[in-house]
Design an enzyme around this catalytic site. Sequence first.
Site, PDB file in Angstrom:
ATOM      1  N   CYS A  26       0.828  -1.191   0.000  1.00  0.00           N
ATOM      2  CA  CYS A  26       0.000   0.000   0.000  1.00  0.00           C
ATOM      3  C   CYS A  26       0.867   1.247   0.000  1.00  0.00           C
ATOM      4  O   CYS A  26       0.501   2.260   0.536  1.00  0.00           O
ATOM      5  CB  CYS A  26      -0.878  -0.026   1.251  1.00  0.00           C
ATOM      6  N   CYS A  32      -5.950   6.195   2.686  1.00  0.00           N
ATOM      7  CA  CYS A  32      -6.195   5.481   3.933  1.00  0.00           C
ATOM      8  C   CYS A  32      -5.666   6.248   5.132  1.00  0.00           C
ATOM      9  O   CYS A  32      -6.322   6.342   6.153  1.00  0.00           O
ATOM     10  CB  CYS A  32      -5.546   4.112   3.871  1.00  0.00           C
ATOM     11  N   ASN A 167      -0.629  -4.177   4.219  1.00  0.00           N
ATOM     12  CA  ASN A 167      -1.214  -4.300   2.888  1.00  0.00           C
ATOM     13  C   ASN A 167      -2.717  -4.089   2.951  1.00  0.00           C
ATOM     14  O   ASN A 167      -3.352  -4.361   3.982  1.00  0.00           O
ATOM     15  CB  ASN A 167      -0.972  -5.703   2.322  1.00  0.00           C
ATOM     16  N   HIS A 168      -3.291  -3.663   1.845  1.00  0.00           N
ATOM     17  CA  HIS A 168      -4.748  -3.644   1.748  1.00  0.00           C
ATOM     18  C   HIS A 168      -5.299  -5.063   1.803  1.00  0.00           C
ATOM     19  O   HIS A 168      -4.734  -5.996   1.224  1.00  0.00           O
ATOM     20  CB  HIS A 168      -5.187  -3.020   0.431  1.00  0.00           C
ATOM     21  N   ARG A 169      -6.430  -5.229   2.472  1.00  0.00           N
ATOM     22  CA  ARG A 169      -7.224  -6.448   2.317  1.00  0.00           C
ATOM     23  C   ARG A 169      -8.104  -6.266   1.079  1.00  0.00           C
ATOM     24  O   ARG A 169      -8.572  -5.171   0.804  1.00  0.00           O
ATOM     25  CB  ARG A 169      -8.113  -6.690   3.540  1.00  0.00           C
TER      26      ARG A 169
END
Length: 241
Positions: A26, A32, A167-169
């Site tokens: 990310c 975010c 990390n992004h899910r």
Amino acid sequence: MARPASPVTPPGAPGSSDSSGASGSCGSCGACGPGSTGGPSGPGHVGRPSAQSRLGAALEEFWIALFAWVPTPLGLALRLLAWRWLFAACGSVRFGTGLTLAGCRNMRLGRGVRLGRGCFVTAGGGSLTLGENVAVSPCAHLGADNGSIEIGAQTAIGPGTVIRAANHRFRRQDLPIMRQGHQPGQVIIEDDVWIGANCVITPDVRIGRGAVVGAGAVVTRNVAPFSIVAGVPAKVIGRRG
């Protein structure tokens, strides 16, 4: 020197808390923001920040911005004097101009650390440790939000490199990725490592002592000590000595 740690489990591997198989970072995700690791459910969920924490973050941002622009050696001295008390530990650090810092209370910076112009360094809800004489070149991004990054002594990080501990899910198809939160992790980079320009180091990776990472590489797996890796994804292309 980075502390020894137990072996890490890459996302998507058996035993990982997220089996989405994510290997991307990310790195440049500005939407975010620091501390937004949690999704709507599952491990790593982080609730809405309290008014007190939001105020503290705003004051930290304001105080950093007051001195971030000042040029010349005078600016270097002013930033060290004004900022060092913000950190959990801070040696004789050389803070370049135009830095973005957040979550300083979760950072430990050793003696002789250099943060180049325009670096983006955050550790909201996580931890960041830079050993002695770590050199971070301009415009690098170190994101330890809700995760952990440890970088050993005498390590050099090239300009534009991104190191992220989360990390992004993206498992669910019925929910936008931006609303699924992040999977926290850790990155450990041992002593005397050279990371070239514009590399990406993904979560749950350990780079061994004395390793070299070629410019533009994307590191998704552990790197053995004194090995030379390059490419996307990074693969061993040689060994020092």
